[in-house]
Design an enzyme around this catalytic site. Structure first.
Site, PDB file in Angstrom:
ATOM      1  N   THR A 260       0.877  -1.178   0.000  1.00 57.28           N
ATOM      2  CA  THR A 260       0.000   0.000   0.000  1.00 57.28           C
ATOM      3  C   THR A 260       0.907   1.218   0.000  1.00 57.28           C
ATOM      4  O   THR A 260       1.993   1.187   0.587  1.00 57.28           O
ATOM      5  CB  THR A 260      -0.868  -0.023   1.283  1.00 57.28           C
ATOM      6  OG1 THR A 260      -1.826  -1.057   1.150  1.00 57.28           O
ATOM      7  CG2 THR A 260      -1.583   1.296   1.535  1.00 57.28           C
TER       8      THR A 260
ATOM      9  N   VAL B 224     -13.789  -3.095   1.900  1.00 56.42           N
ATOM     10  CA  VAL B 224     -13.062  -1.813   1.872  1.00 56.42           C
ATOM     11  C   VAL B 224     -12.218  -1.734   3.140  1.00 56.42           C
ATOM     12  O   VAL B 224     -12.698  -2.035   4.235  1.00 56.42           O
ATOM     13  CB  VAL B 224     -14.045  -0.617   1.808  1.00 56.42           C
ATOM     14  CG1 VAL B 224     -13.287   0.705   1.906  1.00 56.42           C
ATOM     15  CG2 VAL B 224     -14.859  -0.663   0.514  1.00 56.42           C
ATOM     16  N   GLY B 225     -10.951  -1.352   2.970  1.00 57.55           N
ATOM     17  CA  GLY B 225     -10.052  -1.247   4.113  1.00 57.55           C
ATOM     18  C   GLY B 225     -10.015   0.146   4.703  1.00 57.55           C
ATOM     19  O   GLY B 225     -10.918   0.965   4.470  1.00 57.55           O
ATOM     20  N   ASP B 226      -8.960   0.404   5.468  1.00 55.62           N
ATOM     21  CA  ASP B 226      -8.847   1.687   6.167  1.00 55.62           C
ATOM     22  C   ASP B 226      -8.356   2.826   5.272  1.00 55.62           C
ATOM     23  O   ASP B 226      -8.630   3.997   5.547  1.00 55.62           O
ATOM     24  CB  ASP B 226      -7.857   1.535   7.325  1.00 55.62           C
ATOM     25  CG  ASP B 226      -6.470   1.138   6.831  1.00 55.62           C
ATOM     26  OD1 ASP B 226      -6.382   0.185   6.018  1.00 55.62           O
ATOM     27  OD2 ASP B 226      -5.483   1.790   7.223  1.00 55.62           O
TER      28      ASP B 226
ATOM     29  N   THR C  67      -0.656   2.099   6.955  1.00 51.81           N
ATOM     30  CA  THR C  67      -0.604   0.851   6.188  1.00 51.81           C
ATOM     31  C   THR C  67      -0.569  -0.331   7.147  1.00 51.81           C
ATOM     32  O   THR C  67       0.100  -0.281   8.177  1.00 51.81           O
ATOM     33  CB  THR C  67       0.620   0.805   5.250  1.00 51.81           C
ATOM     34  OG1 THR C  67       0.717  -0.508   4.690  1.00 51.81           O
ATOM     35  CG2 THR C  67       1.924   1.144   5.967  1.00 51.81           C
ATOM     36  N   GLY C  68      -1.306  -1.367   6.810  1.00 52.08           N
ATOM     37  CA  GLY C  68      -1.357  -2.542   7.674  1.00 52.08           C
ATOM     38  C   GLY C  68      -2.713  -3.207   7.546  1.00 52.08           C
ATOM     39  O   GLY C  68      -3.438  -2.972   6.569  1.00 52.08           O
TER      40      GLY C  68
ATOM     41  N   GLY D 265      -6.137  -3.423   7.611  1.00 50.62           N
ATOM     42  CA  GLY D 265      -7.115  -2.334   7.617  1.00 50.62           C
ATOM     43  C   GLY D 265      -8.204  -2.421   8.664  1.00 50.62           C
ATOM     44  O   GLY D 265      -8.586  -1.409   9.253  1.00 50.62           O
TER      45      GLY D 265
END
Ligand code: ASP
Length: 353
Positions: A217, A246-248, A268-269, A271
């Site tokens: 990311t 959907v992620g963070d 990043t990580g 989410g």
């Protein structure tokens, strides 16, 4: 000389030469004027930028020298693309857009070309951008045909009354705005196809879904001469994620946040953990309300709160003075920082710059 000057002008009551004093006075006034103009344009103000190219398990054994060099060069290209905009007086919004777009176009990263694949084998992209001056924000999620999702996120901020557009609606807006659209196959690379194959196999073995971070990311945060902060993040999300997940990254306050009153953050990580912990906003809130230093706020959220919940990953953050914090609780985080005090660094692991 003095006699000569006296010949052409009348002496004042102290016997001083009026023209001489006027010239000196004019010089002082001009210097003040120039200094004020410079201060208004912020010519002497610091500028700074930080970028990341994802956090997670970055296996040193699998990282060949060639591969490591390629990552470092790609990070440097993105860092310098953003920094050159800041250096020439451009805005932090332009700088973070340029840095992120550069990484979206590089198949090494999990954003734009080279994004990880969902369970069906398609790339579904999320991105967000926030301008700390306002503040204002734009985000897109689940897009499949937008070559540079960060540009679409910016257009949502600048040309729509909304903050976030998803899926088909986002792509309809992209069509209207005449952004570059590509077939989904443009994003897919052999490396990501193999990653997905491996994860699906793992899922079968474990009898449970295993969406995993693809590492890669991308994000950027910056401070410009005018004192404005900005943050941007772009991602393909998790390998083997469910369609529609959907992620963070595009969630304002979780993976991306900027406010001139506190700081700018890109995360990043994993989410889901970052969403539950509202990571980016939490860091800025600690700076704003508890007056923690940026480093202390980032440490508290990444090394204490997130870790306690079992969340893995990291952030890049910057404050109004151009102080940069790069922190992660995972094995590594691709990252870079550059500022007008001469700092310029690219790093991957904690102990190996
Ligand atoms: N945070 C991203 C997501 O969960 C993935 C990553 O940063 O690796 O979508």
């Amino acid at each position: 000389m003095r006699a000569g000057r006296r010949n052409c002008v009348a002496p004042d009551h102290n016997g001083e030469d009026m023209t001489y004093r006027k010239i000196v006075g004019f010089g002082v006034a001009m210097t003040a004027l120039l200094l004020n103009a410079a201060a208004a344009g912020g010519a002497g103000n610091p500028v700074a930028i930080a970028i990341h190219g994802g956090a997670g398990v970055i296996d040193r054994v699998q990282m060949t020298a060639d591969r490591e060099r390629a990552y470092r060069e790609a990070l440097a290209a993105a860092l310098d693309a953003g920094y050159s905009i800041l250096e020439s007086g451009g805005s932090s919004v332009d700088a973070v857009t340029a840095a992120v777009r550069t990484m979206e176009d590089d198949p090494l990263f999990n954003a734009g070309k080279g994004a990880v694949l969902n369970h069906e084998g398609a790339a579904e992209l999320d991105a967000a951008l926030m301008d700390g001056n306002g503040p204002r924000a734009g985000a897109v999620a689940g897009v499949r045909h937008v070559k540079n999702p960060i540009e679409l996120a910016r257009l949502v901020m600048e040309r729509s009354p909304h903050v976030m557009l998803v899926g088909e609606g986002a792509e309809e807006f992209a069509l209207e705005q005449q952004v570059v659209l590509v077939p989904n196959s443009y994003f897919r690379t052999e490396r990501r196809r193999l990653d997905l194959e491996r994860e699906i196999q793992e899922e079968r073995n474990q009898q449970k879904p295993t969406p995993v971070t693809g590492t890669g990311t991308v994000g950027a945060v910056a401070l410009d001469r005018a004192g404005n902060l900005a943050a941007a993040t772009s991602t393909g999300g998790l390998t083997n994620k469910r369609h529609g997940r959907v992620g963070d990254s595009p969630i304002i306050g979780s993976g991306t946040y900027a406010n001139n009153e506190s700081c700018a953050v890109s995360a990043t990580g994993q989410g889901e953990f970052f969403i539950r912990s509202v990571v980016a906003y939490d860091i800025c809130a600690l700076v704003n309300y508890r007056h923690l230093s940026l480093d202390a706020a980032v440490h508290e959220v990444i090394q204490v709160k997130l870790k306690r919940l079992g969340g893995e990953g990291g952030v890049i953050a910057i404050d109004h003075a151009g102080r940069i914090s790069l922190d992660f609780n995972s094995e590594g985080m691709f990252r870079g920082a550059r500022d007008s005090h001469g700092r310029r660094e690219i790093s991957i692991w904690r102990d190996n710059p």
